[in-house]
Design a protein around this motif. Structure first.
Motif, PDB file in Angstrom:
ATOM      1  N   ILE A  66       1.247  -1.271   0.114  1.00 36.34           N
ATOM      2  CA  ILE A  66      -0.023   0.005   0.126  1.00 36.34           C
ATOM      3  C   ILE A  66       1.015   0.822  -0.423  1.00 36.34           C
ATOM      4  N   LYS A  67       0.454   1.952  -0.967  1.00 33.30           N
ATOM      5  CA  LYS A  67       1.299   2.883  -1.055  1.00 33.30           C
ATOM      6  C   LYS A  67       0.745   4.753  -1.175  1.00 33.30           C
ATOM      7  N   GLY A  68       1.280   5.692  -0.154  1.00 31.10           N
ATOM      8  CA  GLY A  68       0.640   6.691  -0.599  1.00 31.10           C
ATOM      9  C   GLY A  68       1.131   7.622  -1.791  1.00 31.10           C
ATOM     10  N   PRO A  69       0.855   8.215  -1.493  1.00 28.12           N
ATOM     11  CA  PRO A  69       1.040   9.280  -3.397  1.00 28.12           C
ATOM     12  C   PRO A  69       2.420  10.342  -3.807  1.00 28.12           C
ATOM     13  N   ILE A  70       3.076  10.015  -4.618  1.00 26.81           N
ATOM     14  CA  ILE A  70       4.476  10.465  -5.425  1.00 26.81           C
ATOM     15  C   ILE A  70       4.728  11.052  -6.031  1.00 26.81           C
ATOM     16  N   ILE A  71       5.042  12.468  -5.722  1.00 26.96           N
ATOM     17  CA  ILE A  71       5.673  13.630  -6.591  1.00 26.96           C
ATOM     18  C   ILE A  71       5.794  12.753  -7.901  1.00 26.96           C
ATOM     19  N   THR A  72       5.447  13.631  -8.999  1.00 25.73           N
ATOM     20  CA  THR A  72       6.775  13.108 -10.480  1.00 25.73           C
ATOM     21  C   THR A  72       6.293  14.850 -11.213  1.00 25.73           C
ATOM     22  N   PRO A  73       8.031  15.127 -11.102  1.00 28.15           N
ATOM     23  CA  PRO A  73       7.807  16.486 -11.360  1.00 28.15           C
ATOM     24  C   PRO A  73       8.093  16.675 -12.820  1.00 28.15           C
ATOM     25  N   VAL A  81       7.402   7.085 -10.081  1.00 28.75           N
ATOM     26  CA  VAL A  81       7.786   6.076  -9.664  1.00 28.75           C
ATOM     27  C   VAL A  81       6.994   5.582  -9.901  1.00 28.75           C
ATOM     28  N   ASN A  82       5.296   6.165  -9.616  1.00 27.26           N
ATOM     29  CA  ASN A  82       4.332   5.281  -9.765  1.00 27.26           C
ATOM     30  C   ASN A  82       3.824   4.391 -11.273  1.00 27.26           C
ATOM     31  N   VAL A  83       4.510   5.576 -11.943  1.00 25.57           N
ATOM     32  CA  VAL A  83       4.332   4.637 -13.592  1.00 25.57           C
ATOM     33  C   VAL A  83       5.328   2.654 -13.453  1.00 25.57           C
ATOM     34  N   PHE A 277      -1.637  -0.563  -3.822  1.00 25.77           N
ATOM     35  CA  PHE A 277      -3.217  -0.330  -3.053  1.00 25.77           C
ATOM     36  C   PHE A 277      -2.474   1.037  -3.373  1.00 25.77           C
ATOM     37  N   GLU A 278      -3.771   1.997  -4.155  1.00 22.90           N
ATOM     38  CA  GLU A 278      -3.154   3.718  -3.976  1.00 22.90           C
ATOM     39  C   GLU A 278      -4.150   4.570  -4.061  1.00 22.90           C
ATOM     40  N   ALA A 279      -3.947   5.629  -2.742  1.00 26.76           N
ATOM     41  CA  ALA A 279      -5.468   6.474  -3.373  1.00 26.76           C
ATOM     42  C   ALA A 279      -5.653   7.126  -5.108  1.00 26.76           C
ATOM     43  N   VAL A 280      -6.429   7.575  -5.492  1.00 32.21           N
ATOM     44  CA  VAL A 280      -6.304   8.112  -6.764  1.00 32.21           C
ATOM     45  C   VAL A 280      -5.381   9.348  -6.395  1.00 32.21           C
ATOM     46  N   HIS A 281      -6.003   9.831  -6.233  1.00 30.39           N
ATOM     47  CA  HIS A 281      -4.700  11.824  -5.624  1.00 30.39           C
ATOM     48  C   HIS A 281      -3.889  11.628  -4.994  1.00 30.39           C
ATOM     49  N   GLY A 282      -3.137  12.413  -5.797  1.00 26.23           N
ATOM     50  CA  GLY A 282      -1.901  12.747  -5.720  1.00 26.23           C
ATOM     51  C   GLY A 282      -1.469  13.532  -4.923  1.00 26.23           C
ATOM     52  N   SER A 283      -0.194  13.951  -3.836  1.00 29.79           N
ATOM     53  CA  SER A 283       0.478  14.299  -2.915  1.00 29.79           C
ATOM     54  C   SER A 283       0.526  15.689  -2.498  1.00 29.79           C
ATOM     55  N   ALA A 284      -0.745  16.125  -3.349  1.00 29.25           N
ATOM     56  CA  ALA A 284      -1.419  17.402  -3.072  1.00 29.25           C
ATOM     57  C   ALA A 284      -0.254  18.796  -2.737  1.00 29.25           C
ATOM     58  N   PRO A 285       1.397  18.918  -2.769  1.00 25.14           N
ATOM     59  CA  PRO A 285       2.476  19.166  -2.062  1.00 25.14           C
ATOM     60  C   PRO A 285       1.733  20.843  -0.862  1.00 25.14           C
ATOM     61  N   VAL A 293      -5.827  17.443   5.209  1.00 19.98           N
ATOM     62  CA  VAL A 293      -6.590  16.003   3.885  1.00 19.98           C
ATOM     63  C   VAL A 293      -7.652  15.067   4.204  1.00 19.98           C
ATOM     64  N   ASN A 294      -8.281  14.852   3.167  1.00 16.83           N
ATOM     65  CA  ASN A 294      -9.112  13.619   4.114  1.00 16.83           C
ATOM     66  C   ASN A 294      -8.151  11.933   3.677  1.00 16.83           C
ATOM     67  N   PRO A 295      -8.335  11.521   4.500  1.00 11.84           N
ATOM     68  CA  PRO A 295      -7.697  10.672   4.645  1.00 11.84           C
ATOM     69  C   PRO A 295      -8.725   8.911   3.407  1.00 11.84           C
TER      70      PRO A 295
HETATM   71  P1  NAD Z   1      -3.603  16.450  -6.161  1.00 11.20           P
HETATM   72  O1  NAD Z   1      -3.954  14.998  -6.136  1.00 11.20           O
HETATM   73  O2  NAD Z   1      -2.649  15.740  -5.544  1.00 11.20           O
HETATM   74  O3  NAD Z   1      -4.486  16.908  -5.745  1.00 11.20           O
HETATM   75  C1  NAD Z   1      -5.316  18.301  -7.311  1.00 11.20           C
HETATM   76  C2  NAD Z   1      -6.144  18.885  -6.049  1.00 11.20           C
HETATM   77  O4  NAD Z   1      -6.720  17.687  -5.184  1.00 11.20           O
HETATM   78  C3  NAD Z   1      -4.960  19.440  -4.647  1.00 11.20           C
HETATM   79  O5  NAD Z   1      -4.563  20.268  -4.023  1.00 11.20           O
HETATM   80  C4  NAD Z   1      -6.711  19.179  -2.916  1.00 11.20           C
HETATM   81  O6  NAD Z   1      -7.450  20.541  -3.989  1.00 11.20           O
HETATM   82  C5  NAD Z   1      -7.622  17.854  -3.890  1.00 11.20           C
HETATM   83  N1  NAD Z   1      -7.076  16.944  -2.799  1.00 11.20           N
HETATM   84  C6  NAD Z   1      -6.684  15.962  -3.446  1.00 11.20           C
HETATM   85  N2  NAD Z   1      -5.987  14.468  -2.205  1.00 11.20           N
HETATM   86  C7  NAD Z   1      -7.101  15.066  -1.080  1.00 11.20           C
HETATM   87  C8  NAD Z   1      -7.007  14.747  -0.532  1.00 11.20           C
HETATM   88  N3  NAD Z   1      -6.699  13.502   0.152  1.00 11.20           N
HETATM   89  N4  NAD Z   1      -8.311  15.596   0.197  1.00 11.20           N
HETATM   90  C9  NAD Z   1      -9.141  16.358   0.149  1.00 11.20           C
HETATM   91  N5  NAD Z   1      -8.489  17.012  -1.113  1.00 11.20           N
HETATM   92  C10 NAD Z   1      -8.153  16.703  -1.788  1.00 11.20           C
HETATM   93  O7  NAD Z   1      -3.083  16.296  -7.982  1.00 11.20           O
HETATM   94  P2  NAD Z   1      -1.459  17.520  -8.194  1.00 11.20           P
HETATM   95  O8  NAD Z   1      -1.982  18.674  -7.486  1.00 11.20           O
HETATM   96  O9  NAD Z   1      -2.130  17.234 -10.317  1.00 11.20           O
HETATM   97  O10 NAD Z   1      -0.482  15.493  -7.908  1.00 11.20           O
HETATM   98  C11 NAD Z   1       0.475  16.342  -7.570  1.00 11.20           C
HETATM   99  C12 NAD Z   1       1.320  15.559  -7.668  1.00 11.20           C
HETATM  100  O11 NAD Z   1       0.853  14.614  -7.070  1.00 11.20           O
HETATM  101  C13 NAD Z   1       2.015  15.927  -8.700  1.00 11.20           C
HETATM  102  O12 NAD Z   1       3.673  15.190  -8.505  1.00 11.20           O
HETATM  103  C14 NAD Z   1       1.817  14.566  -9.438  1.00 11.20           C
HETATM  104  O13 NAD Z   1       2.719  14.080 -10.637  1.00 11.20           O
HETATM  105  C15 NAD Z   1       1.452  13.644  -8.099  1.00 11.20           C
HETATM  106  N6  NAD Z   1       0.261  12.168  -8.541  1.00 11.20           N
HETATM  107  C16 NAD Z   1       1.001  11.424  -7.781  1.00 11.20           C
HETATM  108  C17 NAD Z   1       0.059   9.791  -8.233  1.00 11.20           C
HETATM  109  C18 NAD Z   1       0.670   8.950  -7.174  1.00 11.20           C
HETATM  110  O14 NAD Z   1       1.792   8.522  -6.522  1.00 11.20           O
HETATM  111  N7  NAD Z   1      -0.774   7.763  -8.142  1.00 11.20           N
HETATM  112  C19 NAD Z   1      -1.496   9.838  -8.585  1.00 11.20           C
HETATM  113  C20 NAD Z   1      -1.906  11.666  -8.858  1.00 11.20           C
HETATM  114  C21 NAD Z   1      -0.939  12.477  -8.875  1.00 11.20           C
END
Ligand code: NAD
Length: 361
Positions: A66-73, A81-83, A277-285, A293-295
């Motif tokens: 299971i993995k948290g999101p990872i930044i892709t510059p 890393v995800n790909v 397993f991982e969330a659809v969302h990214g690392s929301a820096p 943020v929502n877990p």
């Molecule tokens: P993101 O999903 O990180 O965030 C976009 C927006 O969605 C956030 O600013 C926030 O408003 C909302 N959001 C995301 N997760 C949330 C949460 N748990 N709860 C509440 N709101 C949430 O997308 P991004 O900004 O396009 O990407 C940031 C970085 O993450 C990039 O480097 C990208 O490459 C990477 N990324 C990684 C993965 C992964 O690890 N599988 C997936 C997508 C993006």
């Protein structure tokens, strides 16, 4: 039985949401020995490599991660890393269930669908030729000679491979998933009217595979542009969607939007004998380290993981606890409140505490 599972906390909000998920999973009582590994920014600083061999070996050994999101510059040279993880572990099926939990903020009703995305080819294969390089100019000349088409000399080129074998594998996966999970219909999504060869092949394979399931699972096809409109107008008509990699990526976020946003959208990457397993969302820096943020997306990814390892009852209990906390609407993060600036919104760890309290009640 003790399950040994790799956990990769990730970057940005990754650490917060994966810790919340780990605590909720542990609270189900399922015995898990966590094998913590790193990838992404931290691994780059420590080992000079965003995806260390040790991390890959750990997943290969444990077969579940299971993995948290990872930044892709963007455009910085190293590959996502995800790909890389999906490619090197051959996790060919990305499964993203999208369902509305009562109490979630959304304009839609009755959405309960599953997006199944091919994970290993298409424009995501990473076969790219930058503008201006000699090899790119050479490639352009060869393509022009072979195709009779003209390509502008100042072009960059990305290659889109779609194979019979990978298409067959993902479409069979979608039909088997439908059968196993009592789903009635599979919709294949494509753009075969324009990309007659690549998407055309994906569609042709889908039609062939569908005939093996006729009478058991309904089948239909849809153009990806039309699908976007249909999903926004009549999402309740859809059940299981199967798509090539890029459309799958885009439609997953669209479907996450239908069911309340990225904060509640879980996912799984599944191969023949391994899963991550991982969330659809990214690392929301911009939210990193704020406990804001929502877990839920990570915790629901944990629910998918519990089911995958055979801990079905624990998975059901955890999902129910999440659903109850969301329905009550009290101990939830800002994105689940009626008004995003609601001062009663709780933090990431407090929402996890509320879910754990429900599990124990
Ligand atoms: P993101 O999903 O990180 O965030 C976009 C927006 O969605 C956030 O600013 C926030 O408003 C909302 N959001 C995301 N997760 C949330 C949460 N748990 N709860 C509440 N709101 C949430 O997308 P991004 O900004 O396009 O990407 C940031 C970085 O993450 C990039 O480097 C990208 O490459 C990477 N990324 C990684 C993965 C992964 O690890 N599988 C997936 C997508 C993006």
């Amino acid at each position: 039985m003790v399950h040994r599972i790799t956990i990769i906390p990730g970057d940005g909000i990754g650490r917060e949401v994966s810790l919340a998920a780990r605590r909720c999973i542990d609270a189900t009582g399922v015995k898990i020995e966590w094998d913590e590994q790193i990838a992404g920014q931290e691994a780059l600083e420590k080992f000079g490599n965003v995806l260390p061999q040790e991390t890959l070996d750990s997943i290969r050994r444990n077969k579940v991660a299971i993995k948290g999101p990872i930044i892709t510059p963007i455009g910085k040279g190293f590959r996502s890393v995800n790909v890389q993880l999906r490619m090197s572990l051959n996790l060919y099926a990305c499964v993203r269930p999208c369902k509305i939990y009562k109490g979630v903020r959304t304009n839609f009703r009755n959405v309960d669908l599953v997006v199944i995305r091919e994970n290993t080819e298409d424009l995501y294969a990473g076969i790219e030729f930058p503008e201006g390089l000699e090899r790119t100019k050479d490639l352009i000349k060869r393509i022009e000679a072979l195709s009779g088409f003209t390509i502008r000399k100042d072009s960059a080129i990305s290659i889109k491979p779609i194979s019979i074998s990978a298409s067959k594998r993902i479409i069979k996966f979608a039909f088997d998933y439908a059968l196993k999970n009592n789903r009635r219909k599979v919709t294949v999504v494509h753009k075969a009217n324009i990309m007659k060869e690549t998407d055309g092949l994906f569609l042709k394979v889908a039609q062939e595979v569908a005939s093996e399931y006729s009478g058991r699972v309904e089948f239909e096809s849809a153009l990806v542009d039309n699908m976007c409109m249909q999903l926004v107008q009549k999402p309740e008509l859809y059940d299981v969607l199967v798509l090539p990699n890029l459309y799958g990526d885009i439609i997953s976020d669209l479907c996450a939007g239908l069911v309340g946003g990225l904060g509640v959208a879980p996912g799984a990457n599944i191969g023949d004998d391994m899963a991550l397993f991982e969330a659809v969302h990214g690392s929301a820096p911009k939210y990193a380290g704020l406990n804001k943020v929502n877990p839920t997306a990570m915790i629901l990814s944990g629910v998918l993981m519990l089911r995958y390892i055979g801990e079905v009852d624990a998975g059901e209990r955890l999902e129910r606890a999440v659903a109850e906390v969301i329905m009550e609407g009290k101990n939830v993060t800002y994105d689940l409140k009626e008004n995003r600036n609601d001062p009663t919104a709780v933090g990431t760890s407090q929402m996890a505490d509320a879910i754990i309290a429900k599990l124990n009640s």
